[in-house]
Design a protein around this motif. Sequence first.
Motif, PDB file in Angstrom:
ATOM      1  N   PHE A  97       0.763  -1.241   0.000  1.00 33.78           N
ATOM      2  CA  PHE A  97       0.000   0.000   0.000  1.00 33.78           C
ATOM      3  C   PHE A  97       0.797   1.297   0.000  1.00 33.78           C
ATOM      4  CE2 PHE A  97      -3.068  -3.007   1.888  1.00 33.78           C
ATOM      5  CZ  PHE A  97      -4.043  -2.919   0.913  1.00 33.78           C
ATOM      6  N   LEU A  98       2.080   1.292   0.233  1.00 33.83           N
ATOM      7  CA  LEU A  98       2.815   2.553   0.337  1.00 33.83           C
ATOM      8  C   LEU A  98       2.760   3.327  -0.980  1.00 33.83           C
ATOM      9  CD1 LEU A  98       4.520   4.350   2.158  1.00 33.83           C
ATOM     10  CD2 LEU A  98       6.537   3.131   1.365  1.00 33.83           C
ATOM     11  N   THR A 102      -0.043   6.597  -1.041  1.00 36.87           N
ATOM     12  CA  THR A 102       0.587   7.905  -0.884  1.00 36.87           C
ATOM     13  C   THR A 102       0.058   8.959  -1.859  1.00 36.87           C
ATOM     14  OG1 THR A 102       2.554   6.861   0.010  1.00 36.87           O
ATOM     15  CG2 THR A 102       2.779   9.124  -0.755  1.00 36.87           C
ATOM     16  N   PRO A 103      -0.020   8.696  -3.172  1.00 40.39           N
ATOM     17  CA  PRO A 103      -0.553   9.737  -4.055  1.00 40.39           C
ATOM     18  C   PRO A 103      -1.996  10.119  -3.736  1.00 40.39           C
ATOM     19  CG  PRO A 103       0.526   8.015  -5.333  1.00 40.39           C
ATOM     20  CD  PRO A 103       0.457   7.541  -3.925  1.00 40.39           C
ATOM     21  N   HIS A 104      -2.787   9.143  -3.295  1.00 35.01           N
ATOM     22  CA  HIS A 104      -4.175   9.445  -2.944  1.00 35.01           C
ATOM     23  C   HIS A 104      -4.259  10.299  -1.685  1.00 35.01           C
ATOM     24  CE1 HIS A 104      -5.881   6.984  -6.084  1.00 35.01           C
ATOM     25  NE2 HIS A 104      -5.032   6.028  -5.765  1.00 35.01           N
ATOM     26  N   LEU A 105      -3.388  10.026  -0.717  1.00 39.91           N
ATOM     27  CA  LEU A 105      -3.354  10.858   0.493  1.00 39.91           C
ATOM     28  C   LEU A 105      -2.933  12.288   0.158  1.00 39.91           C
ATOM     29  CD1 LEU A 105      -1.652   8.397   3.005  1.00 39.91           C
ATOM     30  CD2 LEU A 105      -4.028   9.184   3.048  1.00 39.91           C
ATOM     31  N   VAL A 106      -1.955  12.430  -0.726  1.00 39.44           N
ATOM     32  CA  VAL A 106      -1.481  13.764  -1.111  1.00 39.44           C
ATOM     33  C   VAL A 106      -2.572  14.521  -1.862  1.00 39.44           C
ATOM     34  CG1 VAL A 106       0.202  14.982  -2.558  1.00 39.44           C
ATOM     35  CG2 VAL A 106       0.943  13.111  -1.090  1.00 39.44           C
ATOM     36  N   LEU A 131       9.028   6.084   7.052  1.00 39.52           N
ATOM     37  CA  LEU A 131       9.782   6.237   8.299  1.00 39.52           C
ATOM     38  C   LEU A 131       8.885   6.054   9.519  1.00 39.52           C
ATOM     39  CD1 LEU A 131      12.118   9.224   7.386  1.00 39.52           C
ATOM     40  CD2 LEU A 131      12.774   6.837   7.777  1.00 39.52           C
ATOM     41  N   PHE A 132       7.675   6.602   9.459  1.00 41.48           N
ATOM     42  CA  PHE A 132       6.736   6.438  10.558  1.00 41.48           C
ATOM     43  C   PHE A 132       6.381   4.963  10.747  1.00 41.48           C
ATOM     44  CE2 PHE A 132       2.321   6.043  12.007  1.00 41.48           C
ATOM     45  CZ  PHE A 132       2.434   6.607  13.259  1.00 41.48           C
ATOM     46  N   ALA A 133       6.091   4.268   9.636  1.00 37.63           N
ATOM     47  CA  ALA A 133       5.750   2.845   9.713  1.00 37.63           C
ATOM     48  C   ALA A 133       6.924   2.033  10.253  1.00 37.63           C
ATOM     49  CB  ALA A 133       5.329   2.325   8.338  1.00 37.63           C
ATOM     50  N   ASP A 134       8.142   2.375   9.834  1.00 37.30           N
ATOM     51  CA  ASP A 134       9.321   1.677  10.337  1.00 37.30           C
ATOM     52  C   ASP A 134       9.490   1.914  11.831  1.00 37.30           C
ATOM     53  OD1 ASP A 134      11.675   0.043   9.848  1.00 37.30           O
ATOM     54  OD2 ASP A 134      12.830   1.875  10.222  1.00 37.30           O
ATOM     55  N   GLY A 135       9.190   3.133  12.301  1.00 36.90           N
ATOM     56  CA  GLY A 135       9.243   3.410  13.734  1.00 36.90           C
ATOM     57  C   GLY A 135       8.244   2.579  14.514  1.00 36.90           C
ATOM     58  N   VAL A 136       7.033   2.422  13.973  1.00 32.86           N
ATOM     59  CA  VAL A 136       6.022   1.583  14.628  1.00 32.86           C
ATOM     60  C   VAL A 136       6.487   0.132  14.661  1.00 32.86           C
ATOM     61  CG1 VAL A 136       3.660   0.703  14.432  1.00 32.86           C
ATOM     62  CG2 VAL A 136       4.115   3.131  14.057  1.00 32.86           C
ATOM     63  N   VAL A 142       5.697  -5.348  15.187  1.00 30.97           N
ATOM     64  CA  VAL A 142       4.728  -5.917  14.257  1.00 30.97           C
ATOM     65  C   VAL A 142       5.292  -5.859  12.834  1.00 30.97           C
ATOM     66  CG1 VAL A 142       2.727  -5.352  15.681  1.00 30.97           C
ATOM     67  CG2 VAL A 142       3.539  -3.705  14.007  1.00 30.97           C
ATOM     68  N   PRO A 143       4.792  -6.694  11.906  1.00 30.61           N
ATOM     69  CA  PRO A 143       5.296  -6.654  10.531  1.00 30.61           C
ATOM     70  C   PRO A 143       4.975  -5.325   9.841  1.00 30.61           C
ATOM     71  CG  PRO A 143       4.111  -8.707  10.942  1.00 30.61           C
ATOM     72  CD  PRO A 143       3.881  -7.818  12.127  1.00 30.61           C
ATOM     73  N   LEU A 144       5.871  -4.912   8.956  1.00 28.93           N
ATOM     74  CA  LEU A 144       5.712  -3.647   8.240  1.00 28.93           C
ATOM     75  C   LEU A 144       4.423  -3.608   7.434  1.00 28.93           C
ATOM     76  CD1 LEU A 144       6.940  -0.918   7.396  1.00 28.93           C
ATOM     77  CD2 LEU A 144       8.102  -2.124   5.546  1.00 28.93           C
ATOM     78  N   ASN A 145       4.088  -4.696   6.753  1.00 29.05           N
ATOM     79  CA  ASN A 145       2.882  -4.689   5.938  1.00 29.05           C
ATOM     80  C   ASN A 145       1.617  -4.596   6.772  1.00 29.05           C
ATOM     81  OD1 ASN A 145       4.105  -4.649   3.470  1.00 29.05           O
ATOM     82  ND2 ASN A 145       4.199  -6.866   3.283  1.00 29.05           N
ATOM     83  N   ALA A 146       1.658  -5.037   8.015  1.00 34.22           N
ATOM     84  CA  ALA A 146       0.495  -4.881   8.902  1.00 34.22           C
ATOM     85  C   ALA A 146       0.281  -3.417   9.224  1.00 34.22           C
ATOM     86  CB  ALA A 146       0.685  -5.687  10.175  1.00 34.22           C
ATOM     87  N   VAL A 147       1.361  -2.691   9.445  1.00 36.78           N
ATOM     88  CA  VAL A 147       1.256  -1.256   9.754  1.00 36.78           C
ATOM     89  C   VAL A 147       0.762  -0.491   8.526  1.00 36.78           C
ATOM     90  CG1 VAL A 147       2.550   0.799  10.444  1.00 36.78           C
ATOM     91  CG2 VAL A 147       3.055  -1.393  11.505  1.00 36.78           C
ATOM     92  N   LEU A 148       1.380  -0.738   7.373  1.00 38.45           N
ATOM     93  CA  LEU A 148       1.002  -0.014   6.167  1.00 38.45           C
ATOM     94  C   LEU A 148      -0.404  -0.378   5.681  1.00 38.45           C
ATOM     95  CD1 LEU A 148       4.407  -0.016   4.294  1.00 38.45           C
ATOM     96  CD2 LEU A 148       3.245   1.929   5.334  1.00 38.45           C
ATOM     97  N   SER A 149      -0.872  -1.571   5.987  1.00 39.29           N
ATOM     98  CA  SER A 149      -2.243  -1.946   5.623  1.00 39.29           C
ATOM     99  C   SER A 149      -3.272  -1.136   6.387  1.00 39.29           C
ATOM    100  CB  SER A 149      -2.458  -3.429   5.858  1.00 39.29           C
ATOM    101  OG  SER A 149      -1.659  -4.196   4.997  1.00 39.29           O
ATOM    102  N   LEU A 150      -2.922  -0.696   7.589  1.00 44.47           N
ATOM    103  CA  LEU A 150      -3.834   0.161   8.355  1.00 44.47           C
ATOM    104  C   LEU A 150      -4.029   1.501   7.673  1.00 44.47           C
ATOM    105  CD1 LEU A 150      -2.577  -0.570  11.987  1.00 44.47           C
ATOM    106  CD2 LEU A 150      -4.665  -1.409  10.886  1.00 44.47           C
ATOM    107  N   VAL A 151      -3.016   1.960   6.934  1.00 36.09           N
ATOM    108  CA  VAL A 151      -3.119   3.222   6.215  1.00 36.09           C
ATOM    109  C   VAL A 151      -3.735   3.011   4.847  1.00 36.09           C
ATOM    110  CG1 VAL A 151      -1.778   5.120   5.201  1.00 36.09           C
ATOM    111  CG2 VAL A 151      -1.130   4.183   7.424  1.00 36.09           C
TER     112      VAL A 151
END
Length: 154
Positions: A97-98, A102-106, A131-136, A142-151
């Motif tokens: 999802f990154l 991202t373009p849709h959020l912008v 960077l925020f997802a990596d910090g989480v 938790v896995p990176l894709n789990a964090v980015l899937s929330l966004v």
Amino acid sequence: VTVLQAGAEAGALQAFVHWGMGSFSQGGWAPCVILAAALVVAAFWVHRTASRLDMWTMGALTARTMGVDERNLSWSALGTAGMLAGLVTAWCGPIAFLGLATPHLVRAAGAPRRHAGLLWPVLLTGATLALFADGVVRWFGVPLNAVLSLVGAP
């Protein structure tokens, strides 16, 4: 993939599953330099073709009547996006999802619809989100894709 997983050794299977979750932890200077060079090439391409990309978003017929070589533009866009996606996936695994969100959020934040005006806001927002997802990931484990899937999923 299933056939390869069935015949894989336990260590290789575990490495594949970990890679499939996405991670920025495998980075080093060499991948960063290669990815930065590829990003410069892609940014230059977007900057050079921004007006044709804007025409292309109006539809194929409209773009053709405005003099856009739709076939060459679509192949070069596919090649540029494929190069970036392939390089990132090779080192970081499939990052969910990154690039899609991202373009849709912008755009939702009110950025201009022109491709030339979207380039830097999308790059900076994508980097900040990564960077925020990596910090989480580092904080909660938790896995990176789990964090980015929330966004990206909503």
